[in-house]
Design a protein around this motif. Structure first.
Motif, PDB file in Angstrom:
ATOM      1  N   SER A  85      -8.793  -1.209   8.977  1.00 57.72           N
ATOM      2  CA  SER A  85      -7.827  -1.683   7.851  1.00 57.72           C
ATOM      3  C   SER A  85      -8.348  -0.703   6.762  1.00 57.72           C
ATOM      4  O   SER A  85      -7.585  -0.163   5.853  1.00 57.72           O
ATOM      5  CB  SER A  85      -8.422  -2.903   7.283  1.00 57.72           C
ATOM      6  OG  SER A  85      -9.779  -3.044   6.847  1.00 57.72           O
ATOM      7  N   LEU A  86      -9.591  -0.050   6.684  1.00 63.00           N
ATOM      8  CA  LEU A  86      -9.795   0.907   5.552  1.00 63.00           C
ATOM      9  C   LEU A  86      -9.188   2.423   5.982  1.00 63.00           C
ATOM     10  O   LEU A  86      -8.685   3.034   4.867  1.00 63.00           O
ATOM     11  CB  LEU A  86     -11.245   1.200   5.682  1.00 63.00           C
ATOM     12  CG  LEU A  86     -12.199   0.037   5.317  1.00 63.00           C
ATOM     13  CD1 LEU A  86     -13.688   0.459   5.375  1.00 63.00           C
ATOM     14  CD2 LEU A  86     -11.999  -0.193   3.790  1.00 63.00           C
ATOM     15  N   VAL A  87      -8.954   2.674   7.394  1.00 62.38           N
ATOM     16  CA  VAL A  87      -8.066   3.818   7.456  1.00 62.38           C
ATOM     17  C   VAL A  87      -6.683   3.440   7.075  1.00 62.38           C
ATOM     18  O   VAL A  87      -6.180   4.384   6.678  1.00 62.38           O
ATOM     19  CB  VAL A  87      -8.135   4.265   8.965  1.00 62.38           C
ATOM     20  CG1 VAL A  87      -7.273   5.404   9.295  1.00 62.38           C
ATOM     21  CG2 VAL A  87      -9.627   4.417   9.402  1.00 62.38           C
ATOM     22  N   TYR A  88      -6.148   2.278   7.454  1.00 62.14           N
ATOM     23  CA  TYR A  88      -4.685   2.118   7.124  1.00 62.14           C
ATOM     24  C   TYR A  88      -4.665   2.167   5.313  1.00 62.14           C
ATOM     25  O   TYR A  88      -3.692   2.916   5.099  1.00 62.14           O
ATOM     26  CB  TYR A  88      -4.471   0.433   6.984  1.00 62.14           C
ATOM     27  CG  TYR A  88      -3.592   0.303   8.466  1.00 62.14           C
ATOM     28  CD1 TYR A  88      -4.051   0.827   9.647  1.00 62.14           C
ATOM     29  CD2 TYR A  88      -2.574  -0.674   8.408  1.00 62.14           C
ATOM     30  CE1 TYR A  88      -3.447   0.558  10.817  1.00 62.14           C
ATOM     31  CE2 TYR A  88      -1.889  -0.887   9.569  1.00 62.14           C
ATOM     32  CZ  TYR A  88      -2.142  -0.406  10.722  1.00 62.14           C
ATOM     33  OH  TYR A  88      -1.596  -0.600  11.835  1.00 62.14           O
ATOM     34  N   ILE A  89      -5.556   1.767   4.548  1.00 60.65           N
ATOM     35  CA  ILE A  89      -5.469   1.851   3.073  1.00 60.65           C
ATOM     36  C   ILE A  89      -5.443   3.230   2.549  1.00 60.65           C
ATOM     37  O   ILE A  89      -4.916   3.643   1.851  1.00 60.65           O
ATOM     38  CB  ILE A  89      -6.606   0.864   2.589  1.00 60.65           C
ATOM     39  CG1 ILE A  89      -6.476  -0.503   2.691  1.00 60.65           C
ATOM     40  CG2 ILE A  89      -6.681   1.280   1.170  1.00 60.65           C
ATOM     41  CD1 ILE A  89      -7.690  -1.467   2.414  1.00 60.65           C
ATOM     42  N   ALA A  90      -6.327   4.060   3.445  1.00 55.92           N
ATOM     43  CA  ALA A  90      -6.553   5.299   3.064  1.00 55.92           C
ATOM     44  C   ALA A  90      -5.126   6.129   3.261  1.00 55.92           C
ATOM     45  O   ALA A  90      -4.750   6.942   2.364  1.00 55.92           O
ATOM     46  CB  ALA A  90      -7.634   5.989   3.779  1.00 55.92           C
ATOM     47  N   VAL A  91      -4.682   5.900   4.529  1.00 61.70           N
ATOM     48  CA  VAL A  91      -3.355   6.571   4.720  1.00 61.70           C
ATOM     49  C   VAL A  91      -2.071   6.126   3.751  1.00 61.70           C
ATOM     50  O   VAL A  91      -1.344   6.768   3.457  1.00 61.70           O
ATOM     51  CB  VAL A  91      -3.082   6.641   6.069  1.00 61.70           C
ATOM     52  CG1 VAL A  91      -4.095   7.219   7.280  1.00 61.70           C
ATOM     53  CG2 VAL A  91      -2.856   5.130   6.918  1.00 61.70           C
ATOM     54  N   GLN A  92      -2.103   4.876   3.420  1.00 61.04           N
ATOM     55  CA  GLN A  92      -1.171   4.475   2.577  1.00 61.04           C
ATOM     56  C   GLN A  92      -1.190   4.919   1.393  1.00 61.04           C
ATOM     57  O   GLN A  92      -0.254   5.192   0.763  1.00 61.04           O
ATOM     58  CB  GLN A  92      -1.420   2.542   2.485  1.00 61.04           C
ATOM     59  CG  GLN A  92      -1.018   1.910   3.678  1.00 61.04           C
ATOM     60  CD  GLN A  92      -1.767   0.681   3.765  1.00 61.04           C
ATOM     61  OE1 GLN A  92      -2.474   0.364   2.743  1.00 61.04           O
ATOM     62  NE2 GLN A  92      -1.522  -0.212   4.839  1.00 61.04           N
ATOM     63  N   VAL A  93      -2.411   5.096   0.505  1.00 59.60           N
ATOM     64  CA  VAL A  93      -2.673   5.861  -0.592  1.00 59.60           C
ATOM     65  C   VAL A  93      -2.371   7.223  -0.400  1.00 59.60           C
ATOM     66  O   VAL A  93      -1.459   7.802  -1.093  1.00 59.60           O
ATOM     67  CB  VAL A  93      -4.155   5.662  -1.258  1.00 59.60           C
ATOM     68  CG1 VAL A  93      -4.226   6.447  -2.470  1.00 59.60           C
ATOM     69  CG2 VAL A  93      -4.358   4.145  -1.406  1.00 59.60           C
ATOM     70  N   ALA A  94      -2.366   7.933   0.497  1.00 59.29           N
ATOM     71  CA  ALA A  94      -2.244   9.384   0.694  1.00 59.29           C
ATOM     72  C   ALA A  94      -0.766   9.597   0.984  1.00 59.29           C
ATOM     73  O   ALA A  94       0.092  10.429   0.362  1.00 59.29           O
ATOM     74  CB  ALA A  94      -2.962   9.865   1.818  1.00 59.29           C
ATOM     75  N   GLY A  95      -0.184   8.510   1.830  1.00 59.84           N
ATOM     76  CA  GLY A  95       1.262   8.396   1.956  1.00 59.84           C
ATOM     77  C   GLY A  95       2.074   8.244   0.915  1.00 59.84           C
ATOM     78  O   GLY A  95       3.221   8.849   0.278  1.00 59.84           O
ATOM     79  N   GLY A  96       1.697   7.541  -0.214  1.00 58.66           N
ATOM     80  CA  GLY A  96       2.382   6.925  -1.451  1.00 58.66           C
ATOM     81  C   GLY A  96       2.242   8.264  -2.392  1.00 58.66           C
ATOM     82  O   GLY A  96       3.364   8.575  -2.963  1.00 58.66           O
ATOM     83  N   LEU A  97       1.127   9.044  -2.416  1.00 62.03           N
ATOM     84  CA  LEU A  97       1.016  10.066  -3.146  1.00 62.03           C
ATOM     85  C   LEU A  97       2.211  11.225  -2.588  1.00 62.03           C
ATOM     86  O   LEU A  97       2.661  12.003  -3.396  1.00 62.03           O
ATOM     87  CB  LEU A  97      -0.303  10.626  -3.240  1.00 62.03           C
ATOM     88  CG  LEU A  97      -1.318   9.853  -4.202  1.00 62.03           C
ATOM     89  CD1 LEU A  97      -2.797  10.450  -3.717  1.00 62.03           C
ATOM     90  CD2 LEU A  97      -0.991   9.932  -5.614  1.00 62.03           C
ATOM     91  N   ALA A  98       2.083  11.445  -1.298  1.00 62.94           N
ATOM     92  CA  ALA A  98       2.896  12.522  -0.772  1.00 62.94           C
ATOM     93  C   ALA A  98       4.530  12.015  -1.182  1.00 62.94           C
ATOM     94  O   ALA A  98       5.323  12.838  -1.557  1.00 62.94           O
ATOM     95  CB  ALA A  98       2.857  12.431   0.709  1.00 62.94           C
ATOM     96  N   GLY A  99       4.958  10.662  -1.071  1.00 60.63           N
ATOM     97  CA  GLY A  99       6.221  10.386  -1.582  1.00 60.63           C
ATOM     98  C   GLY A  99       6.601  10.766  -3.000  1.00 60.63           C
ATOM     99  O   GLY A  99       7.740  11.006  -3.108  1.00 60.63           O
TER     100      GLY A  99
END
Length: 225
Positions: A85-99
Motif C-alpha cells: 500500500s505504501l508503494v502504491y501511494i508513492a507511485v500514485q503521487v509520482a504518477g499524478g505529478l507526471a500527469g
C-alpha cells in the motif's frame, strides 16, 4: 500478478487521470470565455469519462486505485499489505505529478508551477470528507452489488460530486498534491493541501467503517478500486 506491473499500472493510471483533470481544466478555461460554470462542466465530463476508461482497463492489473485514500481503505479491509500500500501511494503521487507536467507541456504552460488558487475553509474541508466518503462507499457498495459496474459507478459518482460538493470533489490525496503544482483552473494552493488530505483520509476511514457494518452479510469480493 507481478508487483512491478501493479505499480506501473497505478503510475500510468494516476498520470492519465491528472493529465485529464488539469488538461481539460486548461482547455475549458481557455474556451469558456470567462463563464466559470461552463469551464467547470468542461472539466467535469472528461474527468468522469477517463475514470471509466482507466478503471476498466487497469482494474484487472492493479485494482485501479489511483488514489491513496482508496488504497488506505483497502488496507483497512486487509485486502492489500501495508508495504504494498505504501508503494502504491508513492507511485500514485509520482504518477499524478507526471500527469500534471504532461498537461502543462501539452498546453505550452510552464512545466513547474505552484498554485495560487485558494481552496480553504470549513465548508470545503467538510466537502472533502463527504466527497471521499461517497467515493469509497460507492466502490465498496458497488463491489458488493455488481463488480463489473465499478468503473461506471465511480465515473458517474465523480461527475456528480464535482457539482454537489463545495470543493469540486478532489477526494484523492495524490490528486490534491499534484494539483498544488499547477497554477491553472484545477489548482489548489500548497498551503491548503493539509486539511484537504486529512479530511480525505478521514472520509475514507468513515466509509470503511460504515460499509463493514452495512455490507456485513454481502458476498466477498476481490480487490478492485
Amino acid at each position: 500478478m507481478d508487483a512491478s506491473r501493479k505499480y506501473a499500472a497505478e503510475f500510468i493510471g494516476t498520470g492519465f487521470l491528472l493529465a485529464t483533470v488539469v488538461g481539460s481544466g486548461i482547455m475549458a478555461e481557455r474556451l469558456a470565455g470567462g463563464n466559470v460554470a461552463i469551464a467547470l462542466l468542461g472539466n467535469t465530463i472528461p474527468t468522469g469519462a477517463i475514470l471509466v476508461v482507466l478503471i476498466t482497463m487497469l482494474g484487472p492489473i492493479s485494482g485501479a486505485h489511483f488514489n491513496p485514500a482508496v488504497t488506505f481503505a483497502f488496507w483497512l479491509r486487509r485486502e492489500i499489505a501495508a508495504r504494498e500500500s505504501l508503494v502504491y501511494i508513492a507511485v500514485q503521487v509520482a504518477g499524478g505529478l507526471a500527469g500534471v507536467w504532461a498537461a502543462h507541456a501539452m498546453f505550452g504552460e510552464d512545466i513547474f508551477q505552484a498554485s495560487t488558487k485558494m481552496r480553504t475553509g470549513g465548508a470545503q474541508w467538510f466537502a472533502e470528507f463527504v466527497a471521499t466518503f461517497g467515493l469509497v462507499f460507492t466502490i465498496f457498495a458497488t463491489l458488493n452489488a455488481n463488480e463489473k459496474a465499478v468503473a461506471m459507478a465511480v465515473g458517474l459518482y465523480i461527475t456528480a460530486a464535482y457539482w454537489f460538493t463545495a470543493s469540486t470533489s478532489f477526494a484523492n490525496p495524490a490528486v490534491t498534491v499534484a494539483r498544488a503544482f499547477s497554477d491553472t483552473f484545477a489548482g489548489i494552493r500548497p498551503t491548503d493541501m493539509p486539511w484537504f488530505i486529512a479530511m480525505q483520509f478521514i472520509g475514507a476511514a468513515a466509509a470503511f467503517a460504515v460499509c463493514r457494518w452495512l455490507l456485513a452479510d454481502g458476498k466477498e469480493q476481490p480487490e478492485a478500486g
